[in-house]
Scaffold this motif. Structure first.
Motif, mmCIF file in Angstrom:
data_model
loop_
_atom_site.group_PDB
_atom_site.id
_atom_site.type_symbol
_atom_site.label_atom_id
_atom_site.label_comp_id
_atom_site.label_asym_id
_atom_site.label_seq_id
_atom_site.Cartn_x
_atom_site.Cartn_y
_atom_site.Cartn_z
ATOM 1 N N ASP A 141 0.814 -1.217 0.000
ATOM 2 C CA ASP A 141 0.000 0.000 0.000
ATOM 3 C C ASP A 141 0.850 1.270 0.000
ATOM 4 O O ASP A 141 0.342 2.365 0.213
ATOM 5 C CB ASP A 141 -0.950 0.002 1.201
ATOM 6 C CG ASP A 141 -0.210 0.033 2.533
ATOM 7 O OD1 ASP A 141 1.029 -0.170 2.550
ATOM 8 O OD2 ASP A 141 -0.867 0.261 3.574
ATOM 9 N N LEU A 142 2.153 1.118 -0.257
ATOM 10 C CA LEU A 142 3.055 2.267 -0.349
ATOM 11 C C LEU A 142 3.111 2.755 -1.787
ATOM 12 O O LEU A 142 3.354 1.975 -2.710
ATOM 13 C CB LEU A 142 4.457 1.875 0.122
ATOM 14 C CG LEU A 142 5.528 2.963 0.024
ATOM 15 C CD1 LEU A 142 5.316 4.023 1.103
ATOM 16 C CD2 LEU A 142 6.921 2.365 0.150
ATOM 17 N N GLN A 143 2.889 4.041 -1.995
ATOM 18 C CA GLN A 143 2.969 4.653 -3.312
ATOM 19 C C GLN A 143 3.989 5.789 -3.275
ATOM 20 O O GLN A 143 3.962 6.628 -2.370
ATOM 21 C CB GLN A 143 1.604 5.213 -3.738
ATOM 22 C CG GLN A 143 0.512 4.168 -3.874
ATOM 23 C CD GLN A 143 0.726 3.272 -5.078
ATOM 24 O OE1 GLN A 143 1.255 3.710 -6.092
ATOM 25 N NE2 GLN A 143 0.298 2.017 -4.967
ATOM 26 N N ILE A 144 4.895 5.812 -4.267
ATOM 27 C CA ILE A 144 5.883 6.883 -4.385
ATOM 28 C C ILE A 144 5.659 7.581 -5.719
ATOM 29 O O ILE A 144 5.786 6.963 -6.784
ATOM 30 C CB ILE A 144 7.320 6.345 -4.321
ATOM 31 C CG1 ILE A 144 7.543 5.548 -3.040
ATOM 32 C CG2 ILE A 144 8.317 7.492 -4.411
ATOM 33 C CD1 ILE A 144 8.906 4.865 -2.982
ATOM 34 N N GLN A 145 5.281 8.845 -5.677
ATOM 35 C CA GLN A 145 5.096 9.646 -6.879
ATOM 36 C C GLN A 145 6.401 10.396 -7.144
ATOM 37 O O GLN A 145 6.743 11.342 -6.442
ATOM 38 C CB GLN A 145 3.915 10.592 -6.707
ATOM 39 C CG GLN A 145 2.599 9.858 -6.478
ATOM 40 C CD GLN A 145 1.446 10.775 -6.173
ATOM 41 O OE1 GLN A 145 1.546 11.987 -6.302
ATOM 42 N NE2 GLN A 145 0.329 10.196 -5.744
ATOM 43 N N LEU A 146 7.134 9.945 -8.166
ATOM 44 C CA LEU A 146 8.507 10.395 -8.361
ATOM 45 C C LEU A 146 8.597 11.868 -8.737
ATOM 46 O O LEU A 146 9.431 12.608 -8.202
ATOM 47 C CB LEU A 146 9.184 9.534 -9.426
ATOM 48 C CG LEU A 146 9.332 8.049 -9.078
ATOM 49 C CD1 LEU A 146 9.903 7.279 -10.253
ATOM 50 C CD2 LEU A 146 10.215 7.874 -7.845
ATOM 51 N N LEU A 147 7.803 12.299 -9.690
ATOM 52 C CA LEU A 147 7.925 13.675 -10.157
ATOM 53 C C LEU A 147 7.528 14.674 -9.088
ATOM 54 O O LEU A 147 8.117 15.752 -8.986
ATOM 55 C CB LEU A 147 7.093 13.875 -11.420
ATOM 56 C CG LEU A 147 7.500 13.026 -12.625
ATOM 57 C CD1 LEU A 147 6.665 13.380 -13.844
ATOM 58 C CD2 LEU A 147 8.990 13.220 -12.941
ATOM 59 N N GLU A 148 6.533 14.327 -8.283
ATOM 60 C CA GLU A 148 6.096 15.210 -7.207
ATOM 61 C C GLU A 148 6.861 14.955 -5.914
ATOM 62 O O GLU A 148 6.699 15.700 -4.945
ATOM 63 C CB GLU A 148 4.600 15.034 -6.952
ATOM 64 C CG GLU A 148 3.737 15.398 -8.153
ATOM 65 C CD GLU A 148 2.266 15.157 -7.890
ATOM 66 O OE1 GLU A 148 1.895 14.955 -6.721
ATOM 67 O OE2 GLU A 148 1.485 15.177 -8.849
ATOM 68 N N ARG A 149 7.653 13.898 -5.894
ATOM 69 C CA ARG A 149 8.405 13.506 -4.706
ATOM 70 C C ARG A 149 7.464 13.368 -3.497
ATOM 71 O O ARG A 149 7.721 13.875 -2.418
ATOM 72 C CB ARG A 149 9.545 14.483 -4.414
ATOM 73 C CG ARG A 149 10.501 14.653 -5.576
ATOM 74 C CD ARG A 149 11.723 15.465 -5.204
ATOM 75 N NE ARG A 149 12.614 14.710 -4.365
ATOM 76 C CZ ARG A 149 13.494 13.802 -4.796
ATOM 77 N NH1 ARG A 149 13.561 13.513 -6.072
ATOM 78 N NH2 ARG A 149 14.293 13.177 -3.957
ATOM 79 N N LYS A 150 6.373 12.653 -3.739
ATOM 80 C CA LYS A 150 5.359 12.457 -2.706
ATOM 81 C C LYS A 150 5.291 10.979 -2.348
ATOM 82 O O LYS A 150 5.358 10.115 -3.209
ATOM 83 C CB LYS A 150 4.000 12.927 -3.214
ATOM 84 C CG LYS A 150 2.870 12.786 -2.185
ATOM 85 C CD LYS A 150 1.530 13.154 -2.792
ATOM 86 C CE LYS A 150 1.449 14.640 -3.080
ATOM 87 N NZ LYS A 150 0.082 15.026 -3.533
ATOM 88 N N VAL A 151 5.148 10.699 -1.046
ATOM 89 C CA VAL A 151 5.067 9.324 -0.553
ATOM 90 C C VAL A 151 3.756 9.154 0.202
ATOM 91 O O VAL A 151 3.422 9.959 1.083
ATOM 92 C CB VAL A 151 6.260 8.996 0.373
ATOM 93 C CG1 VAL A 151 6.119 7.587 0.939
ATOM 94 C CG2 VAL A 151 7.576 9.137 -0.384
#
Length: 237
Positions: A141-151
């Motif tokens: 259930d962990l999501q890492i949004q690379l461009l926004e640098r959001k976890v």
């Protein structure tokens, strides 16, 4: 071929070297800008977005170390590759402590320069793609949004430092693979790694405290005698 969308800021007070680096890396496919002092570099970094800074140690107004320190204090997490003739171990440690991501001693081999640039762009999670799925990583259930640098863990957003974010991305990219302490340190902190190997344990502790609450599956595992692994495990008690 380098990613054509990757923007590099090159900071060096030697006009010939600055021009050479801009030309060399531009020919490799990067979009390069140059400046010759720390004040202009900080101004550019406030006004524009770059994926990597190549930063000389000695500048006419203040040192590259001070540029990096001010950059980090402002909350800017752009990766920094330091270029310098200095090769003293204590100075390397000072550079890394100030927030420098990697260190290359002059005179340097061009092949190594290109390799270091590519490595920093990878570890900084930068990539260009028309496929939205390539802009994020996931583990359970962990999501890492690379461009926004959001976890995100479930619905909860988790605030991470630059180093914590880079370390987590490295683990998730290599999920289900056991990695040695040294390989992780070199991938995230730069090769060759300079510093205390126990730094990894400190940052793992930070990540576990932020990511793994009671009742949630454990994600970051210590494999006794072998290293570390990211995988979805049993819920923490």
């Amino acid at each position: 071929m380098a990613d054509e969308a990757a923007r590099l800021l090159i900071v060096d007070d030697d006009p010939e070297l600055l021009r050479f680096l801009v030309d060399e890396l531009s020919e490799a496919g990067f979009r390069c800008s140059g400046c010759d002092n720390g004040q202009d570099a900080l101004l550019r970094l406030r006004q524009e977005q770059f994926q990597l800074v190549l930063l000389d140690w000695t500048l006419p107004d203040f040192s590259g170390i001070e540029v990096c320190r001010r950059l980090r204090n402002s909350g800017n997490t752009t990766p920094v590759l330091m270029l310098t003739a200095r090769d003293d171990i204590d100075e390397r440690v000072n550079a890394l402590d100030a927030g420098v991501d990697d260190y290359l001693t002059k005179p340097f081999n061009l092949k190594e320069l290109h390799a270091r640039v590519r490595a920093r762009l990878r570890s900084g999670s930068y990539q260009r793609s028309d496929d939205p799925s390539s802009e994020q990583l996931s583990l359970g259930d962990l999501q890492i949004q690379l461009l926004e640098r959001k976890v995100l863990r479930g619905e909860q957003e988790i605030s991470l430092s630059q180093r914590e974010f880079d370390l987590l991305c490295h683990f998730v990219r290599n999920a289900d693979a056991v990695q040695s302490r040294q390989s992780i340190l070199e991938a995230v902190w730069g090769s060759p790694f300079v510093g205390d190997p126990n730094t990894l344990d400190v940052y793992l502790g930070y990540l576990r405290k932020k990511l793994e609450k009671s009742g949630q599956p454990q994600l970051l595992h210590t494999i006794r005698g072998a290293g570390f692994m990211a995988r979805v495990g049993a819920p923490k008690p």
